[in-house]
Design a protein around this motif. Structure first.
Motif, PDB file in Angstrom:
ATOM      1  N   UNK A 209       0.890  -1.170   0.100  1.00  0.00           N
ATOM      2  CA  UNK A 209      -0.111   0.124   0.023  1.00  0.00           C
ATOM      3  C   UNK A 209       0.840   1.376   0.041  1.00  0.00           C
ATOM      4  N   UNK A 210       1.951   1.379   0.910  1.00  0.00           N
ATOM      5  CA  UNK A 210       2.768   2.351   0.916  1.00  0.00           C
ATOM      6  C   UNK A 210       3.545   2.703  -0.377  1.00  0.00           C
ATOM      7  N   UNK A 211       4.111   1.410  -1.147  1.00  0.00           N
ATOM      8  CA  UNK A 211       4.889   1.691  -2.221  1.00  0.00           C
ATOM      9  C   UNK A 211       3.882   2.337  -3.290  1.00  0.00           C
ATOM     10  N   UNK A 212       2.449   2.288  -3.400  1.00  0.00           N
ATOM     11  CA  UNK A 212       1.731   2.599  -4.348  1.00  0.00           C
ATOM     12  C   UNK A 212       1.500   4.071  -4.054  1.00  0.00           C
ATOM     13  N   UNK A 213       1.633   4.554  -2.970  1.00  0.00           N
ATOM     14  CA  UNK A 213       1.452   5.853  -2.438  1.00  0.00           C
ATOM     15  C   UNK A 213       2.666   6.553  -3.032  1.00  0.00           C
ATOM     16  N   UNK A 214       3.748   6.281  -2.995  1.00  0.00           N
ATOM     17  CA  UNK A 214       4.873   7.152  -3.317  1.00  0.00           C
ATOM     18  C   UNK A 214       5.136   7.155  -4.942  1.00  0.00           C
TER      19      UNK A 214
ATOM     20  N   UNK B   5       9.105   2.882  -6.747  1.00  0.00           N
ATOM     21  CA  UNK B   5       9.272   1.994  -5.492  1.00  0.00           C
ATOM     22  C   UNK B   5       8.333   0.692  -5.615  1.00  0.00           C
ATOM     23  N   UNK B   6       8.903  -0.538  -5.665  1.00  0.00           N
ATOM     24  CA  UNK B   6       7.891  -1.654  -5.553  1.00  0.00           C
ATOM     25  C   UNK B   6       8.400  -2.966  -4.398  1.00  0.00           C
ATOM     26  N   UNK B   7       7.323  -3.459  -4.239  1.00  0.00           N
ATOM     27  CA  UNK B   7       7.990  -4.855  -3.436  1.00  0.00           C
ATOM     28  C   UNK B   7       8.841  -5.656  -4.367  1.00  0.00           C
ATOM     29  N   UNK B   8      10.034  -6.187  -3.821  1.00  0.00           N
ATOM     30  CA  UNK B   8      10.818  -6.750  -4.711  1.00  0.00           C
ATOM     31  C   UNK B   8      11.183  -8.210  -4.292  1.00  0.00           C
ATOM     32  N   UNK B   9      11.325  -8.437  -2.852  1.00  0.00           N
ATOM     33  CA  UNK B   9      11.653  -9.772  -2.414  1.00  0.00           C
ATOM     34  C   UNK B   9      10.648  -9.999  -1.209  1.00  0.00           C
TER      35      UNK B   9
END
Length: 293
Positions: A141-146, A150-154
């Motif tokens: 959720x936070x990655x989508x806000x920025x 920035x993305x989830x990677x691992x």
């Protein structure tokens, strides 16, 4: 069912593989073949290099791959996988160990991947950060806000998710995630944003190499990072390998899927025991061990 897992970048250590080289003629032969294929003596760096020497991407990735696949080969008849998986780079090791890729082709692809990733890192400064103590949904959720990349990677294990992106994007996300209650938001000492859209140049470069490489059905299902599902079809395996460079490593989901499909023990093949620790955080009751020849 017996599962074998193969580590990725970060598992390297000075002296890795030296015992294999010294105690197995077959291992020595494969290491020397690797020196020829790569065009430099990677064994000198693996056996006698420093931590810093081993951190160079063009050395790290082939070194870990070699340690893993040569160890699997040295196990001989004791290596009887019913399912395999690898973390990021480890997926290539898993495919070679399971017979889907030849040793030489696997090594060439790993070397090409390392070089392509290094070049992509130089195009735009970028980084990664480990987020500890938050659920996956909050991090996503936070990655989508920025607004920056920035993305989830691992997805390493419950409560540990590594994010990847531009330096500004990672800084903003870390600040927000700390506010959300992360125990730690720790920037990693890596050369770039692996498993993010910033690896697109590497993905495009590696796509050609993978497309031209022969992959055959493996001797057992290979659980791939991109969606944590098992595959035996060569074309699907290729597609997933290409997608892996810009997509997330879904390790938590992979371990859960392997357990769901009947895995009763996990053997880590390669340097270190990082994956065993992550598996225990998914299910502390599961049996884990390191491969030994």
């Amino acid at each position: 069912m017996k599962a074998y897992v193969f580590p990725g970048q970060g598992a390297q250590f000075p002296g890795m593989g030296k015992d294999l080289y010294e105690h197995s003629d077959r291992a020595k032969e494969l290491f020397e073949k690797a020196n020829e294929v790569l065009g430099f003596r990677i064994t000198d760096i693996m056996f006698n290099g420093t931590d810093e020497d081993l951190k160079q991407t063009n050395v790290t990735q082939p070194a870990i791959f070699l340690h893993s696949v040569i160890l699997a080969d040295a196990l001989g008849d004791n290596f009887k996988p019913e399912m395999v998986a690898g973390h990021s780079l480890g997926e290539f090791s898993a495919l070679v160990a399971a017979g889907a890729l030849s040793f030489e082709d696997g090594l060439r692809l790993v070397a090409a991947r390392a070089n392509a990733m290094q070049k992509a890192c130089e195009i735009q400064p970028s980084t990664m950060a480990a987020i500890l103590g938050l659920d996956d949904y909050t991090v996503e959720e936070v990655c989508e806000m920025v607004s920056e990349v920035v993305v989830p990677a691992n997805y390493n294990c419950p409560g540990q998710l590594v994010i990847s992106g531009s330096i500004e994007g990672i800084d903003k996300a870390c600040a927000l995630l700390t506010e959300k209650g992360a125990k730690r938001a720790l920037k990693l000492n890596v050369s770039g944003a692996f498993h993010s859209p910033l690896m697109e140049a590497a993905r495009a470069e590696l796509e050609t190499a993978i497309s031209e490489t022969q992959i055959v059905p493996p001797r057992c299902p290979v659980y791939q990072n991109i969606d944590a599902k098992p595959y035996t079809d060569p074309e699907k395996i290729k597609h997933n390998l290409i997608a892996q460079l810009t997509g997330a490593v879904r390790w938590t989901q992979t371990v859960k899927k392997m357990l769901e499909d009947g895995a009763h023990s996990f053997t880590e093949v390669g340097p270190g025991n990082v994956l065993q620790g992550l598996i225990k955080k998914v299910d502390r009751t599961i049996q884990t061990t390191s491969a030994a020849f």
